[in-house]
Design a protein around this motif. Structure first.
Motif, PDB file in Angstrom:
ATOM      1  N   VAL A 109       0.863  -1.169   0.000  1.00 16.23           N
ATOM      2  CA  VAL A 109       0.000   0.000   0.000  1.00 16.23           C
ATOM      3  C   VAL A 109       0.903   1.223   0.000  1.00 16.23           C
ATOM      4  N   ASN A 110       0.754   2.043  -0.995  1.00 15.84           N
ATOM      5  CA  ASN A 110       1.628   3.209  -1.168  1.00 15.84           C
ATOM      6  C   ASN A 110       3.100   2.815  -1.173  1.00 15.84           C
ATOM      7  N   GLY A 111       3.398   1.636  -1.673  1.00 13.64           N
ATOM      8  CA  GLY A 111       4.787   1.233  -1.829  1.00 13.64           C
ATOM      9  C   GLY A 111       5.361   0.466  -0.651  1.00 13.64           C
ATOM     10  N   ASP A 112       4.629   0.394   0.467  1.00 12.06           N
ATOM     11  CA  ASP A 112       5.132  -0.351   1.626  1.00 12.06           C
ATOM     12  C   ASP A 112       4.384  -1.677   1.763  1.00 12.06           C
ATOM     13  N   VAL A 113       5.107  -2.716   2.159  1.00 13.88           N
ATOM     14  CA  VAL A 113       4.466  -4.023   2.355  1.00 13.88           C
ATOM     15  C   VAL A 113       3.550  -3.958   3.571  1.00 13.88           C
ATOM     16  N   ALA A 114       2.265  -4.193   3.363  1.00 11.82           N
ATOM     17  CA  ALA A 114       1.298  -4.141   4.458  1.00 11.82           C
ATOM     18  C   ALA A 114       0.942  -5.548   4.937  1.00 11.82           C
ATOM     19  N   GLU A 115       0.861  -6.487   3.979  1.00 15.98           N
ATOM     20  CA  GLU A 115       0.539  -7.863   4.336  1.00 15.98           C
ATOM     21  C   GLU A 115       1.381  -8.777   3.462  1.00 15.98           C
ATOM     22  N   SER A 116       1.593 -10.001   3.913  1.00 18.99           N
ATOM     23  CA  SER A 116       2.368 -10.952   3.119  1.00 18.99           C
ATOM     24  C   SER A 116       1.905 -12.372   3.423  1.00 18.99           C
ATOM     25  N   TYR A 117       1.703 -13.165   2.374  1.00 20.35           N
ATOM     26  CA  TYR A 117       1.224 -14.540   2.565  1.00 20.35           C
ATOM     27  C   TYR A 117       2.043 -15.485   1.705  1.00 20.35           C
ATOM     28  N   PRO A 118       2.204 -16.732   2.161  1.00 18.97           N
ATOM     29  CA  PRO A 118       2.897 -17.701   1.309  1.00 18.97           C
ATOM     30  C   PRO A 118       2.039 -18.051   0.093  1.00 18.97           C
ATOM     31  N   LEU A 119       2.686 -18.175  -1.053  1.00 11.83           N
ATOM     32  CA  LEU A 119       1.968 -18.430  -2.307  1.00 11.83           C
ATOM     33  C   LEU A 119       1.437 -19.865  -2.361  1.00 11.83           C
ATOM     34  N   ARG A 120       2.029 -20.743  -1.552  1.00  9.47           N
ATOM     35  CA  ARG A 120       1.666 -22.159  -1.654  1.00  9.47           C
ATOM     36  C   ARG A 120       0.446 -22.544  -0.829  1.00  9.47           C
ATOM     37  N   GLU A 121       0.013 -21.651   0.063  1.00  9.44           N
ATOM     38  CA  GLU A 121      -1.168 -21.972   0.866  1.00  9.44           C
ATOM     39  C   GLU A 121      -2.383 -21.270   0.274  1.00  9.44           C
ATOM     40  N   ASP A 122      -3.402 -22.063  -0.078  1.00 12.43           N
ATOM     41  CA  ASP A 122      -4.619 -21.471  -0.629  1.00 12.43           C
ATOM     42  C   ASP A 122      -5.343 -20.672   0.444  1.00 12.43           C
ATOM     43  N   ARG A 123      -5.784 -19.486   0.078  1.00  9.24           N
ATOM     44  CA  ARG A 123      -6.595 -18.699   1.010  1.00  9.24           C
ATOM     45  C   ARG A 123      -7.236 -17.532   0.263  1.00  9.24           C
ATOM     46  N   THR A 124      -8.220 -16.940   0.895  1.00 13.92           N
ATOM     47  CA  THR A 124      -8.841 -15.746   0.340  1.00 13.92           C
ATOM     48  C   THR A 124      -8.733 -14.649   1.388  1.00 13.92           C
ATOM     49  N   VAL A 125      -8.238 -13.487   0.974  1.00 13.61           N
ATOM     50  CA  VAL A 125      -7.998 -12.402   1.915  1.00 13.61           C
ATOM     51  C   VAL A 125      -8.787 -11.171   1.488  1.00 13.61           C
ATOM     52  N   GLU A 126      -9.433 -10.576   2.458  1.00 15.06           N
ATOM     53  CA  GLU A 126     -10.143  -9.327   2.181  1.00 15.06           C
ATOM     54  C   GLU A 126      -9.185  -8.164   2.462  1.00 15.06           C
TER      55      GLU A 126
END
Lengths: 167, 128
Positions: free
Chosen positions: B46-63
Motif C-alpha cells: 500500500v503506497n509502496g510499503d508491504v502491508a501484508e504478506s502470505y505464502p503463495l503455496r497456501e490457498d486462502r482468500t484475503v479481504e
C-alpha cells in the motif's frame, strides 16, 4: 484574418468535445486482456488530425484541454498524472517525428502510441514506487505499436476526407 | 506548411519503425521472461510499503481493506483479485500472477499485489 480567432476557438471547442467523447467511449470498449496503462487511444485520432490539419500549438492545446477536462470529469489526481505524462511525451515525440518529414502519419502515430504507454508505466512505477511494473513494458510497447498503427491509418483516411474542410 | 496531408499515409520508414518497435518489444519480452522465476510469497503493498504478506503455496482468500475493498485469492500457487469495489475493476481484469516480480495493480485504492521470492525461492531445481 479578423475572424480567424473565432473560427479557431470554435474548432478547438469542437475537437476537444470530440476527443472527450472518444475518451469516454474508449472506457466502454472491453479489451481482451488488461495491462496497466494500456488503451486504444481513440482520442489520439483527434490529436493527429489537429496536428496535421491545424498545427503543433493547436494539437497541444486540444490534447492538453482534453486530458485536463477528462480527468476532472471522470478521473482523479492520479489518473491526471498518468494521462498528462503519456499525452505530453507522446505529443512531443510525434511533433519531432513529423518535423523530420521522414515518416508518414502512421509512423508518427505508432511512435506516439508506444511513447504514451512507456511514459504511463514510468509514471505509475514512480508514483507507486513499484519498479516491477517494468515487466509490463514489452506488452505495452507491442500494444502501443498496434493501436498506434490503427489510429494512424484511421487518421490518414480522415485527413483525406477532410482535405477540403475549412480549418 | 501544415495544410497538405502527405499523399502516402504509410511510408517505407513507417514500416521500418513499426518492425523495429515490435522487435524491441519481443527482445525485451524474451529477456524479462527468461529472468523470471517462480515466486514464494504474495506481498500486498500500500503506497509502496508491504502491508501484508502470505505464502503463495497456501490457498486462502484475503479481504484487503485499503482505500476500499479488494478480494485477493491465492490458489494453486497463483494470486488473483476476484472482486473489488473500485470504479474501473481493472485489478479484477488483470491476469493471475505467480512469477517473482509480477504485480496486480489497483490504482484507485493504491494497492499493489506483488509476488516476491521470499525464502529460498520455493524451488528445488529447474531442469530444462
Amino acid at each position: 484574418m479578423k475572424n480567424l480567432g473565432i473560427r479557431r476557438i470554435s474548432f478547438y471547442a469542437l475537437l476537444i468535445a470530440l476527443a472527450m467523447i472518444f475518451s469516454y467511449v474508449e472506457t466502454l470498449i472491453p479489451l481482451p486482456f488488461f495491462v496497466p496503462g494500456m488503451k486504444l487511444g481513440l482520442a489520439n485520432i483527434v490529436t493527429m488530425v489537429a496536428l496535421y490539419k491545424m498545427g503543433t500549438v493547436d494539437a497541444a492545446v486540444i490534447s492538453g484541454a482534453r486530458i485536463l477536462l477528462s480527468a476532472l470529469l471522470f478521473g482523479n489526481a492520479f489518473s491526471l498524472a498518468y494521462s498528462l505524462a503519456g499525452g505530453a511525451v507522446s505529443l512531443f515525440v510525434m511533433i519531432l517525428l513529423k518535423k523530420t518529414r521522414k515518416f508518414g502519419i502512421t509512423g508518427v502515430s505508432v511512435a506516439g502510441g508506444v511513447c504514451h504507454n512507456i511514459a504511463q508505466i514510468g509514471v505509475a512505477a514512480l508514483l507507486l514506487e513499484t519498479g516491477e511494473l517494468i515487466y509490463y513494458l514489452p506488452v505495452l510497447i507491442v500494444t502501443g505499436a498496434i493501436t498506434g498503427c490503427l489510429i494512424g491509418i484511421i487518421g490518414g483516411i480522415l485527413l483525406k476526407k477532410l482535405a477540403k474542410a475549412p480549418f | 506548411m501544415e495544410k497538405k496531408p502527405t499523399s502516402k499515409n504509410i511510408r517505407r520508414n513507417d514500416i521500418i519503425l513499426i518492425v523495429g518497435v515490435l522487435l524491441v518489444g519481443a527482445v525485451l519480452f524474451i529477456v524479462i521472461a527468461s529472468a523470471k522465476t517462480d515466486g514464494a510469497r504474495v506481498d500486498v503493498l500500500v503506497n509502496g510499503d508491504v502491508a501484508e504478506s502470505y505464502p503463495l503455496r497456501e490457498d486462502r482468500t484475503v479481504e484487503l481493506a485499503y482505500n476500499g475493498h479488494n478480494l485477493l485469492r491465492i490458489e494453486d500457487g497463483t494470486a488473483t483479485v476476484t472482486a473489488a469495489d473500485c470504479p474501473d475493476k481493472l485489478c479484477v481484469k488483470q491476469r493471475t500472477i505467480s512469477k517473482e516480480g509480477e504485480t496486480i495493480v489497483c490504482l484507485p485504492h493504491r494497492v499493489v499485489i506483488r509476488i516476491s521470492g521470499g525464502e529460498a525461492s520455493g524451488m528445488d531445481g529447474v531442469v530444462r
